[in-house]
Design a protein around this motif. Structure first.
Motif, PDB file in Angstrom:
ATOM      1  N   GLY A 139     -28.344  56.128  29.850  1.00 53.11           N
ATOM      2  CA  GLY A 139     -29.670  55.479  31.577  1.00 53.11           C
ATOM      3  C   GLY A 139     -30.790  56.423  31.032  1.00 53.11           C
ATOM      4  N   PRO A 164     -27.385  56.298  37.495  1.00 50.50           N
ATOM      5  CA  PRO A 164     -27.821  55.021  36.138  1.00 50.50           C
ATOM      6  C   PRO A 164     -27.860  54.000  37.141  1.00 50.50           C
ATOM      7  CG  PRO A 164     -27.742  56.988  34.831  1.00 50.50           C
ATOM      8  CD  PRO A 164     -26.512  57.463  35.714  1.00 50.50           C
ATOM      9  N   LEU A 172     -32.001  51.072  37.242  1.00 44.74           N
ATOM     10  CA  LEU A 172     -31.001  51.882  37.474  1.00 44.74           C
ATOM     11  C   LEU A 172     -31.577  53.211  38.164  1.00 44.74           C
ATOM     12  CD1 LEU A 172     -31.958  54.137  34.451  1.00 44.74           C
ATOM     13  CD2 LEU A 172     -33.878  52.287  35.352  1.00 44.74           C
ATOM     14  N   CYS A 173     -30.494  53.371  39.067  1.00 47.04           N
ATOM     15  CA  CYS A 173     -30.925  54.701  39.443  1.00 47.04           C
ATOM     16  C   CYS A 173     -30.962  54.013  40.846  1.00 47.04           C
ATOM     17  CB  CYS A 173     -32.051  55.738  38.619  1.00 47.04           C
ATOM     18  SG  CYS A 173     -30.928  57.002  37.646  1.00 47.04           S
TER      19      CYS A 173
END
Length: 396
Positions: free
Chosen positions: A200, A311, A338-339
């Motif tokens: 990530g 992530p 992501l995240c």
């Protein structure tokens, strides 16, 4: 100039203490690292070898294979006859086997890429081999200390069976390495104080830089190369001879008409508009990113990393529609994320240039069609890189 600027920026900070290698760091810990590495398990390798391998690839990829040699990789795209991107890949020339090239591609698209290559194999001295995932690993080497260096530490580059080359797309992405899986736990990976971080961290870096990568950012046969910023990130040669899909790609470039591009987007969390000293709050691992990335809304999101999901958490529904929050006019679609906070979206940018503070909205749940005024809509901010701005005419 770029390397000098980065060197000056990080020179004020003392060298990081030498830490013992151990378990993989968390994303929060990774943000404090000036050197890091991560195994890109989302990538796979396809070998192309034979007496006519270079000529064969030259007619199928957007970049110039004449420039590919050991130490000089190329980022390329494979197009269909309509000029749409089928997939992207890194082409790496083998040191040990002249005439052999490694295609570093998204693991999910390797079977389709292999099939695509076989269609054009007739009467050509070329062979293909999908390398076993236990044979070689693709590793990203990043951080401001790595990006500013002229070469990665010799202890790593000199390890047996290891290929280390600069990422050809942007200097901020550091290096990519191919190495035997057996070497992953060796001394070479930890040389120079580099620490292992989640994949990530690499995805976050390229997302903030608006670098499209893999099938999520470039669904097969949908995107034009310029929409995916491949022209900006050195994946296209406009001087080479003919290749599959060249006509539309060249026409788009020489007319200069590109209405939408892949842009970074960030979720507007609670308190996103509070005052923040970006310079002091910006994480060390991303210190080398250009100034246009270092916006207050991004700094707020990075500071809250400990509270964010992992992530793999999506920002919105897959391929969600992205609209202007003010009037609901559609601008494009979300690609990767992501995240639950950072993402890339392909957006028409004319309205964004007219109102750079405009809030965007996308649907968090299934379907991706929530109205921008609804409670289900996720509010976003788009980061506008300099290359989408119209060129300034010289004053008379």
């Amino acid at each position: 100039l770029y390397r000098s600027a980065v060197s000056l920026e990080i020179a004020a900070a003392p060298p990081p203490p030498q830490e013992k290698r151990g378990a993989m760091l968390t994303m929060v810990e990774a943000l404090a690292q000036p050197r890091w590495h991560t195994v890109l398990r989302s990538r796979a390798l396809l070998a192309v070898r034979g007496g006519e391998a270079r000529t064969f690839l030259q007619g199928l990829v957007t970049n110039d294979m004449a420039d590919v040699r050991p130490g000089a990789p190329a980022h390329v795209a494979f197009l269909n006859r309509q000029g749409r991107v089928l997939c992207d890949a890194h082409v790496i020339a083998s040191v040990a086997r002249p005439g052999e090239f490694m295609l570093d591609c998204d693991r999910a698209v390797r079977p389709a890429l292999h099939s695509h290559l076989r269609k054009f194999r007739l009467r050509v001295d070329v062979e293909f081999d999908e390398l076993d995932e236990d044979a070689l690993a693709v590793v990203a080497l990043g951080g401001p200390y790595v990006a500013a260096a002229d070469a990665f530490p010799a202890g790593f580059a000199g390890a047996e069976g290891v290929v280390v080359e600069r990422d050809p797309r942007r200097p901020e992405l550091g290096y990519r390495a191919l190495l035997p899986h057996a070497a992953l736990g060796g001394v070479a990976l930890g040389c120079g104080g580099s620490r292992e971080v989640p994949e990530g961290m690499y995805q976050l870096t390229r997302t903030l830089l608006a670098v499209a990568d893999g099938e999520h950012d470039m669904p097969s046969a949908e995107a034009l190369p310029a929409e995916a910023n491949l022209d900006i990130h050195r994946a296209i040669s406009f001087k080479k001879g003919c290749y599959l899909g060249q006509e539309l790609t060249a026409r788009t470039h020489f007319t200069g008409v590109v209405r939408k591009r892949i842009l970074p987007v960030v979720r507007l969390a609670e308190g996103w508009d509070a005052p923040i000293d970006v310079r002091s709050e910006w994480p060390r691992a991303l210190a080398h990113l250009p100034a246009w990335c270092k916006q207050p809304v991004v700094a707020h999101a990075l500071r809250a990393m400990e509270e964010l999901p992992g992530p793999e958490a999506p920002l919105c529904a897959p391929a969600a529609s992205v609209s202007l929050a003010a009037d609901g006019s559609s601008l494009g679609k979300l690609r990767s994320s992501l995240c639950g906070t950072f993402g890339l979206a392909v957006l028409r940018f004319e309205k964004l240039l007219a109102d750079e503070g405009a809030q965007l909205a996308c649907a968090e749940g299934e379907g991706g069609e929530a109205q921008p005024s609804s409670e289900e809509a996720v509010r976003l901010h788009a980061i506008l890189p300099p290359w989408i701005r119209p060129a300034q005419k010289p004053s008379s």
